[in-house]
Design a protein around this motif. Structure first.
Motif, PDB file in Angstrom:
ATOM      1  N   SER A 111       3.859  -9.361  10.057  1.00  0.00           N
ATOM      2  CA  SER A 111       2.973  -8.186   9.995  1.00  0.00           C
ATOM      3  C   SER A 111       3.752  -6.889  10.174  1.00  0.00           C
ATOM      4  N   VAL A 112       4.782  -6.933  11.010  1.00  0.00           N
ATOM      5  CA  VAL A 112       5.639  -5.749  11.166  1.00  0.00           C
ATOM      6  C   VAL A 112       6.272  -5.412   9.813  1.00  0.00           C
ATOM      7  N   GLY A 113       6.809  -6.414   9.144  1.00  0.00           N
ATOM      8  CA  GLY A 113       7.420  -6.201   7.826  1.00  0.00           C
ATOM      9  C   GLY A 113       6.413  -5.615   6.843  1.00  0.00           C
ATOM     10  N   SER A 114       5.197  -6.149   6.852  1.00  0.00           N
ATOM     11  CA  SER A 114       4.162  -5.637   5.939  1.00  0.00           C
ATOM     12  C   SER A 114       3.813  -4.195   6.264  1.00  0.00           C
ATOM     13  N   ALA A 115       3.714  -3.896   7.566  1.00  0.00           N
ATOM     14  CA  ALA A 115       3.365  -2.522   7.962  1.00  0.00           C
ATOM     15  C   ALA A 115       4.455  -1.549   7.510  1.00  0.00           C
ATOM     16  N   VAL A 116       5.708  -1.963   7.635  1.00  0.00           N
ATOM     17  CA  VAL A 116       6.807  -1.082   7.206  1.00  0.00           C
ATOM     18  C   VAL A 116       6.758  -0.893   5.685  1.00  0.00           C
ATOM     19  N   ARG A 117       6.475  -1.975   4.965  1.00  0.00           N
ATOM     20  CA  ARG A 117       6.411  -1.838   3.499  1.00  0.00           C
ATOM     21  C   ARG A 117       5.248  -0.937   3.076  1.00  0.00           C
ATOM     22  N   HIS A 120       6.510   2.463   3.482  1.00  0.00           N
ATOM     23  CA  HIS A 120       7.486   2.793   2.442  1.00  0.00           C
ATOM     24  C   HIS A 120       6.814   3.020   1.087  1.00  0.00           C
ATOM     25  N   ARG A 121       5.769   2.288   0.824  1.00  0.00           N
ATOM     26  CA  ARG A 121       5.063   2.461  -0.461  1.00  0.00           C
ATOM     27  C   ARG A 121       4.449   3.847  -0.592  1.00  0.00           C
ATOM     28  N   GLU A 122       4.273   4.535   0.523  1.00  0.00           N
ATOM     29  CA  GLU A 122       3.775   5.912   0.489  1.00  0.00           C
ATOM     30  C   GLU A 122       4.912   6.917   0.486  1.00  0.00           C
ATOM     31  N   ALA A 123       6.132   6.444   0.233  1.00  0.00           N
ATOM     32  CA  ALA A 123       7.318   7.302   0.148  1.00  0.00           C
ATOM     33  C   ALA A 123       7.669   7.921   1.498  1.00  0.00           C
ATOM     34  N   ILE A 124       7.398   7.188   2.569  1.00  0.00           N
ATOM     35  CA  ILE A 124       7.765   7.700   3.887  1.00  0.00           C
ATOM     36  C   ILE A 124       8.674   6.700   4.596  1.00  0.00           C
ATOM     37  N   GLU A 156      18.453   4.368  -0.569  1.00  0.00           N
ATOM     38  CA  GLU A 156      19.335   4.251   0.602  1.00  0.00           C
ATOM     39  C   GLU A 156      18.577   4.417   1.933  1.00  0.00           C
ATOM     40  N   ARG A 157      17.716   5.422   2.014  1.00  0.00           N
ATOM     41  CA  ARG A 157      16.997   5.679   3.265  1.00  0.00           C
ATOM     42  C   ARG A 157      16.035   4.551   3.618  1.00  0.00           C
ATOM     43  N   PHE A 158      15.478   3.943   2.603  1.00  0.00           N
ATOM     44  CA  PHE A 158      14.582   2.803   2.846  1.00  0.00           C
ATOM     45  C   PHE A 158      15.386   1.628   3.392  1.00  0.00           C
ATOM     46  N   GLY A 159      16.574   1.433   2.784  1.00  0.00           N
ATOM     47  CA  GLY A 159      17.464   0.365   3.246  1.00  0.00           C
ATOM     48  C   GLY A 159      17.910   0.605   4.685  1.00  0.00           C
ATOM     49  N   ILE A 160      18.211   1.851   5.002  1.00  0.00           N
ATOM     50  CA  ILE A 160      18.649   2.189   6.361  1.00  0.00           C
ATOM     51  C   ILE A 160      17.531   1.920   7.369  1.00  0.00           C
ATOM     52  N   ASP A 161      16.301   2.220   6.979  1.00  0.00           N
ATOM     53  CA  ASP A 161      15.160   1.951   7.860  1.00  0.00           C
ATOM     54  C   ASP A 161      15.170   0.471   8.278  1.00  0.00           C
ATOM     55  N   LEU A 162      15.329  -0.417   7.295  1.00  0.00           N
ATOM     56  CA  LEU A 162      15.334  -1.848   7.602  1.00  0.00           C
ATOM     57  C   LEU A 162      16.587  -2.239   8.375  1.00  0.00           C
ATOM     58  N   HIS A 163      17.691  -1.567   8.071  1.00  0.00           N
ATOM     59  CA  HIS A 163      18.940  -1.902   8.755  1.00  0.00           C
ATOM     60  C   HIS A 163      18.876  -1.562  10.245  1.00  0.00           C
ATOM     61  N   VAL A 164      18.243  -0.456  10.562  1.00  0.00           N
ATOM     62  CA  VAL A 164      18.077  -0.073  11.973  1.00  0.00           C
ATOM     63  C   VAL A 164      17.324  -1.181  12.713  1.00  0.00           C
ATOM     64  N   LEU A 165      16.245  -1.645  12.100  1.00  0.00           N
ATOM     65  CA  LEU A 165      15.453  -2.707  12.717  1.00  0.00           C
ATOM     66  C   LEU A 165      16.268  -4.002  12.818  1.00  0.00           C
ATOM     67  N   ASP A 166      17.011  -4.302  11.784  1.00  0.00           N
ATOM     68  CA  ASP A 166      17.889  -5.478  11.752  1.00  0.00           C
ATOM     69  C   ASP A 166      18.864  -5.445  12.938  1.00  0.00           C
ATOM     70  N   THR A 204       9.102   7.906  -7.939  1.00  0.00           N
ATOM     71  CA  THR A 204       8.787   6.490  -7.825  1.00  0.00           C
ATOM     72  C   THR A 204       9.472   5.923  -6.594  1.00  0.00           C
ATOM     73  N   VAL A 205       8.699   5.185  -5.821  1.00  0.00           N
ATOM     74  CA  VAL A 205       9.259   4.538  -4.632  1.00  0.00           C
ATOM     75  C   VAL A 205      10.012   3.282  -5.081  1.00  0.00           C
TER      76      VAL A 205
END
Ligand SMILES: Nc1ncnc2c1ncn2[C@@H]1O[C@H](COP(=O)(O)OP(=O)(O)OP(=O)(O)O)[C@@H](O)[C@H]1O
Ligand SMILES: [Mg+2]
Length: 226
Positions: A111-117, A120-124, A156-166, A204-205
């Protein structure tokens, strides 16, 4: 400000967070803390900018129906933001609780992954996806702490968001060795369910798959270059 404080929830470097009531409703007040080592004027401007940005993005996300606290009051001069209090425990509490069972943790992390996606789908991008900045209530995930969030279209910024969590899951919660895999499963699953992210005004996101590929690149870069 009509906030009546009851209990301090958090004393951080940037903010002091109190729980209380606001016109009778359960609320939290985020009070920006002056950081004395910075030039006072610059400090004030930075704080105001962050708080404005946090409030603006929260309002936008809330309108879109995403699970974030409502914004009830903003006092820029005083450095105060009053938000709806949300029930639940932080992800860090759940991961550190010896009583948490694996099925529950797996479901929560998906659910955390879904919430983050969905974010991200809203370009944030969130900018600070730590296990402190998510509240879990009865399996439902809310995201909080948008002081470093930004509107973004570059992968890149979207990837970094996930990397921080990783990195945080690996470093702070090594007992849950599959944690990031569950998060990424939940992340990918949203696009399977909803299709590609809509084209927004600013562009486009990147797709979930594009972000996941970029996360792999970032991991490799970090491995080689430290
Ligand atoms: N709307 C809310 N409802 C319930 N609890 C909240 C809410 N907002 C914040 N909290 C609690 O307060 C804590 C700190 O809030 P937040 O993450 O927004 O501050 P912060 O910017 O991280 O402060 P610092 O950066 O100084 O550590 C959260 O981890 C959470 O436990
Ligand atoms: Mg925080």
């Amino acid at each position: 400000m009509a906030f009546i404080e009851h209990q301090r929830l958090h004393l951080g470097a940037e903010a002091e967070v109190w729980r209380g009531t606001w016109f009778g409703k359960q609320a939290v007040r985020k009070q920006r803390r002056p950081r004395s080592w910075r030039h006072a004027d610059l400090d004030h401007r930075l704080g105001v900018r962050r708080m404005t940005s946090e409030a603006r993005l929260l309002i936008r996300l809330r309108k879109l129906g995403l699970p974030v606290p409502a914004v009830w009051d903003l006092d820029l001069e005083g450095g105060q933001l009053v938000l709806q209090w949300l029930p639940g425990r932080t992800l860090i509490e759940i991961l550190n609780d010896d009583e948490s069972d694996e099925h529950h943790v797996e479901a929560v992390l998906k659910s955390v992954g879904s919430a983050v996606r969905m974010l991200h789908r809203e370009a944030i991008t969130h900018g600070d996806l730590s296990s402190n900045n998510m509240l879990i209530d009865d399996g439902n995930v809310a995201l909080i702490d948008f002081g470093l969030a930004a509107v973004e279209y570059e992968v890149e910024r979207f990837g970094i968001d996930l990397h921080v969590l990783d990195e945080i899951l690996g470093a702070s919660h090594p007992q849950w060795s599959q944690a990031i895999d569950w998060v990424l499963e939940g992340y990918a699953e949203v696009d399977v369910r909803l299709g590609l992210a809509p084209v927004l005004q600013g562009g486009t996101v990147p797709s979930a798959q594009e972000v996941l590929t970029r996360l792999d690149d970032i991991r490799q870069r970090v491995r080689y270059h430290g």
